[in-house]
Design a protein around this motif. Structure first.
Motif, PDB file in Angstrom:
ATOM      1  N   ILE A   1       1.701  -0.392   7.994  1.00 29.38           N
ATOM      2  CA  ILE A   1       2.363   0.007   6.744  1.00 29.38           C
ATOM      3  C   ILE A   1       1.679  -0.785   5.637  1.00 29.38           C
ATOM      4  O   ILE A   1       1.787  -2.012   5.573  1.00 29.38           O
ATOM      5  N   LEU A   2       0.940  -0.082   4.788  1.00 34.10           N
ATOM      6  CA  LEU A   2       0.115  -0.703   3.756  1.00 34.10           C
ATOM      7  C   LEU A   2       0.856  -0.750   2.419  1.00 34.10           C
ATOM      8  O   LEU A   2       1.761   0.039   2.173  1.00 34.10           O
ATOM      9  N   GLU A   3       0.433  -1.672   1.580  1.00 33.27           N
ATOM     10  CA  GLU A   3       0.932  -1.726   0.209  1.00 33.27           C
ATOM     11  C   GLU A   3      -0.253  -1.703  -0.742  1.00 33.27           C
ATOM     12  O   GLU A   3      -1.286  -2.320  -0.478  1.00 33.27           O
ATOM     13  N   ILE A   4      -0.109  -0.983  -1.840  1.00 34.70           N
ATOM     14  CA  ILE A   4      -1.178  -0.916  -2.823  1.00 34.70           C
ATOM     15  C   ILE A   4      -1.332  -2.273  -3.492  1.00 34.70           C
ATOM     16  O   ILE A   4      -0.355  -2.824  -4.010  1.00 34.70           O
TER      17      ILE A   4
ATOM     18  N   THR B   1       5.857   8.448  -6.485  1.00 33.29           N
ATOM     19  CA  THR B   1       4.889   7.373  -6.332  1.00 33.29           C
ATOM     20  C   THR B   1       3.520   7.798  -6.840  1.00 33.29           C
ATOM     21  O   THR B   1       2.875   7.077  -7.606  1.00 33.29           O
ATOM     22  N   ALA B   2       3.062   8.974  -6.443  1.00 26.77           N
ATOM     23  CA  ALA B   2       1.742   9.453  -6.865  1.00 26.77           C
ATOM     24  C   ALA B   2       1.681   9.627  -8.376  1.00 26.77           C
ATOM     25  O   ALA B   2       0.696   9.260  -9.014  1.00 26.77           O
ATOM     26  N   THR B   3       2.746  10.185  -8.962  1.00 28.65           N
ATOM     27  CA  THR B   3       2.771  10.372 -10.408  1.00 28.65           C
ATOM     28  C   THR B   3       2.725   9.044 -11.129  1.00 28.65           C
ATOM     29  O   THR B   3       2.005   8.868 -12.118  1.00 28.65           O
ATOM     30  N   ARG B   4       3.475   8.089 -10.630  1.00 31.17           N
ATOM     31  CA  ARG B   4       3.486   6.760 -11.237  1.00 31.17           C
ATOM     32  C   ARG B   4       2.106   6.125 -11.177  1.00 31.17           C
ATOM     33  O   ARG B   4       1.656   5.506 -12.149  1.00 31.17           O
ATOM     34  N   LEU B   5       1.424   6.286 -10.042  1.00 25.34           N
ATOM     35  CA  LEU B   5       0.091   5.716  -9.906  1.00 25.34           C
ATOM     36  C   LEU B   5      -0.862   6.271 -10.941  1.00 25.34           C
ATOM     37  O   LEU B   5      -1.627   5.554 -11.570  1.00 25.34           O
TER      38      LEU B   5
ATOM     39  N   SER C   1       1.238   4.230   3.233  1.00 28.95           N
ATOM     40  CA  SER C   1       0.800   3.441   2.083  1.00 28.95           C
ATOM     41  C   SER C   1       1.739   3.668   0.909  1.00 28.95           C
ATOM     42  O   SER C   1       1.973   4.808   0.504  1.00 28.95           O
ATOM     43  N   ASP C   2       2.286   2.596   0.371  1.00 24.12           N
ATOM     44  CA  ASP C   2       3.261   2.742  -0.708  1.00 24.12           C
ATOM     45  C   ASP C   2       3.174   1.567  -1.666  1.00 24.12           C
ATOM     46  O   ASP C   2       2.473   0.584  -1.418  1.00 24.12           O
ATOM     47  N   ILE C   3       3.926   1.657  -2.747  1.00 17.72           N
ATOM     48  CA  ILE C   3       4.011   0.593  -3.737  1.00 17.72           C
ATOM     49  C   ILE C   3       5.151  -0.345  -3.367  1.00 17.72           C
ATOM     50  O   ILE C   3       6.241   0.100  -3.033  1.00 17.72           O
ATOM     51  N   ASN C   4       4.906  -1.636  -3.468  1.00 21.61           N
ATOM     52  CA  ASN C   4       5.985  -2.611  -3.389  1.00 21.61           C
ATOM     53  C   ASN C   4       6.447  -2.872  -4.825  1.00 21.61           C
ATOM     54  O   ASN C   4       5.857  -3.665  -5.554  1.00 21.61           O
ATOM     55  N   TYR C   5       7.483  -2.181  -5.240  1.00 22.40           N
ATOM     56  CA  TYR C   5       7.936  -2.257  -6.626  1.00 22.40           C
ATOM     57  C   TYR C   5       8.448  -3.642  -6.986  1.00 22.40           C
ATOM     58  O   TYR C   5       8.267  -4.112  -8.116  1.00 22.40           O
ATOM     59  N   GLU C   6       9.085  -4.298  -6.026  1.00 20.12           N
ATOM     60  CA  GLU C   6       9.582  -5.644  -6.298  1.00 20.12           C
ATOM     61  C   GLU C   6       8.426  -6.605  -6.589  1.00 20.12           C
ATOM     62  O   GLU C   6       8.483  -7.392  -7.535  1.00 20.12           O
ATOM     63  N   ASP C   7       7.362  -6.527  -5.791  1.00 22.01           N
ATOM     64  CA  ASP C   7       6.206  -7.393  -6.018  1.00 22.01           C
ATOM     65  C   ASP C   7       5.544  -7.097  -7.357  1.00 22.01           C
ATOM     66  O   ASP C   7       5.068  -8.007  -8.043  1.00 22.01           O
TER      67      ASP C   7
ATOM     68  N   ASN D   1      -3.864  13.345  18.376  1.00 24.44           N
ATOM     69  CA  ASN D   1      -4.630  12.100  18.272  1.00 24.44           C
ATOM     70  C   ASN D   1      -5.577  12.110  17.073  1.00 24.44           C
ATOM     71  O   ASN D   1      -6.740  11.691  17.163  1.00 24.44           O
ATOM     72  N   VAL D   2      -5.062  12.607  15.955  1.00 26.51           N
ATOM     73  CA  VAL D   2      -5.806  12.590  14.695  1.00 26.51           C
ATOM     74  C   VAL D   2      -5.209  11.505  13.806  1.00 26.51           C
ATOM     75  O   VAL D   2      -3.997  11.491  13.557  1.00 26.51           O
ATOM     76  N   ALA D   3      -6.042  10.583  13.359  1.00 29.74           N
ATOM     77  CA  ALA D   3      -5.567   9.485  12.515  1.00 29.74           C
ATOM     78  C   ALA D   3      -5.180  10.028  11.135  1.00 29.74           C
ATOM     79  O   ALA D   3      -5.807  10.957  10.618  1.00 29.74           O
ATOM     80  N   LEU D   4      -4.156   9.410  10.539  1.00 28.58           N
ATOM     81  CA  LEU D   4      -3.641   9.928   9.274  1.00 28.58           C
ATOM     82  C   LEU D   4      -3.128   8.785   8.407  1.00 28.58           C
ATOM     83  O   LEU D   4      -2.396   7.910   8.891  1.00 28.58           O
ATOM     84  N   VAL D   5      -3.540   8.771   7.136  1.00 27.56           N
ATOM     85  CA  VAL D   5      -2.985   7.858   6.137  1.00 27.56           C
ATOM     86  C   VAL D   5      -2.201   8.697   5.139  1.00 27.56           C
ATOM     87  O   VAL D   5      -2.757   9.629   4.535  1.00 27.56           O
ATOM     88  N   VAL D   6      -0.920   8.397   4.971  1.00 26.64           N
ATOM     89  CA  VAL D   6      -0.077   9.157   4.050  1.00 26.64           C
ATOM     90  C   VAL D   6       0.669   8.203   3.128  1.00 26.64           C
ATOM     91  O   VAL D   6       1.000   7.075   3.506  1.00 26.64           O
ATOM     92  N   SER D   7       0.952   8.648   1.918  1.00 29.31           N
ATOM     93  CA  SER D   7       1.717   7.837   0.990  1.00 29.31           C
ATOM     94  C   SER D   7       3.194   7.893   1.345  1.00 29.31           C
ATOM     95  O   SER D   7       3.697   8.902   1.843  1.00 29.31           O
ATOM     96  N   GLY D   8       3.877   6.785   1.084  1.00 31.39           N
ATOM     97  CA  GLY D   8       5.291   6.707   1.402  1.00 31.39           C
ATOM     98  C   GLY D   8       5.536   5.756   2.560  1.00 31.39           C
ATOM     99  O   GLY D   8       4.682   4.948   2.933  1.00 31.39           O
ATOM    100  N   ARG D   9       6.723   5.868   3.142  1.00 31.87           N
ATOM    101  CA  ARG D   9       7.135   5.007   4.246  1.00 31.87           C
ATOM    102  C   ARG D   9       7.657   5.865   5.399  1.00 31.87           C
ATOM    103  O   ARG D   9       7.986   7.036   5.197  1.00 31.87           O
ATOM    104  N   PRO D  10       7.742   5.299   6.602  1.00 33.31           N
ATOM    105  CA  PRO D  10       8.159   6.116   7.756  1.00 33.31           C
ATOM    106  C   PRO D  10       9.455   6.892   7.533  1.00 33.31           C
ATOM    107  O   PRO D  10       9.553   8.065   7.931  1.00 33.31           O
TER     108      PRO D  10
END
Length: 316
Positions: free
Chosen positions: A307-310, A6-10, A142-148, A118-127
């Motif tokens: 769960i975020l989407e770019i 995902t990161a490489t594609r971005l 946070s990930d890409i919705n490839y279908e969208d 109790n440290v907040a964290l944003v990571v790429s990918g899905r659970p």
């Protein structure tokens, strides 16, 4: 669809990221940092210019919000990324962190530690990439919705075919060249969206191409067997520009061509009318979204994160 892919594609898709993120970071308005609040940013590597720019933008966001900032550089090493993040989380140096993850499996322990501390964290990918089932307290994915993404691009081609070709066209389809499961999802969604949006249009030839010259050569070959083609779906800017050149060389009009990407040349081609539309990832919107989500979760890291989407940006 691993985090590294995902990161490489971005980074490959966002050819304008450096200038875009630099423009964000140039905005004035920093506040004095709150010593009780600090965040860390961990990209895949700061050797990548776009990652340098993004790190600078996140630092600017933090300064503007009065939050301390720590930049980490794992240098493409998933073990080092996990070690660096663990250190700043376990020592209490930060209360939040955003990571563009190299390999999700390497950060499973980091995610668990962040939840425990109790440290907040944003990571790429899905659970599921982290061995988790659904949303987690204080963790945003946070990930890409490839279908969208594929559907957004094909929707633009369908609109062009409807507007300029009365809904009927023979389409040359340059699919995603990454060779991953994500490519299959993107291409399948694009084909379905095109069939729905322009049912009288048909894909008459397909190709995969990485470089512009290869795209031009393949488009020329497809035109020999499908001389009535009037539309092109191009998964990236090089595919689109190569196809445009091939049609011109053959003395044929190309009323409808769309591109996935958003480099400067492609955007200029939209302005000149050579490209109908470009669909690309909205990295400015994503940077704001991730930062704001992180800061919000820091207020109550016991609440399940989203769960975020770019975001996808269409230029036409």
């Amino acid at each position: 669809m691993t985090s590294a892919r995902t990161a490489t594609r971005l980074m490959k898709t966002c050819t304008a990221c450096v200038a875009l993120i630099a423009a964000i970071a140039a905005t004035p308005g920093a506040q004095a940092a709150d010593p009780a609040k600090s965040i860390a940013f961990s990209p895949i590597a700061l050797d990548i210019p776009a990652m340098q720019g993004l790190s600078g933008a996140v630092e600017h966001f933090a300064q503007d919000a009065g939050i301390g900032f720590v930049s980490l550089d794992p240098k493409f090493d998933p073990g080092q990324q996990a070690q660096q993040l663990s250190q700043v989380i376990e020592t209490g140096k930060v209360q939040g962190a955003w990571s563009i993850v190299i390999r999700a499996a390497a950060l499973r322990g980091v995610v668990k530690t962040a939840i425990d501390k109790n440290v907040a964290l944003v990571v790429s990918g899905r659970p599921a990439d982290y061995g988790l089932d659904g949303p987690q307290p204080g963790i945003a994915f946070s990930d890409i919705n490839y279908e969208d993404y594929g559907a957004s691009l094909a929707d633009q081609l369908a609109q062009c075919i409807t507007e300029k070709l009365d809904g009927s066209a023979q389409v040359l389809f340059f699919g995603d060249s990454s060779g991953t499961k994500a490519a299959e999802l993107t291409d399948n969604a694009a084909k379905a969206a095109l069939a729905s949006g322009a049912p009288q249009a048909s894909i008459v030839a397909t190709a995969i191409s990485l470089e512009r010259l290869e795209s031009q050569q393949k488009a020329a070959q497809m035109l020999q067997s499908k001389p009535d083609a009037t539309a092109v779906y191009a998964a990236n800017d090089e595919n689109a520009m190569g196809a445009i050149t091939a049609f011109r060389a053959a003395g044929k009009d190309l009323p409808c061509v769309v591109s996935g990407g958003g480099g400067a040349e492609a955007l200029e081609a939209v302005s000149s009318g050579d490209l109908y539309a470009v669909a690309g990832f909205d990295f400015e919107g994503d940077a704001h979204q991730n930062f704001e989500t992180l800061v919000s979760m820091m207020e109550d890291p016991t609440t399940a994160g989203p769960i975020l989407e770019i975001p996808i940006k269409v230029t036409k």
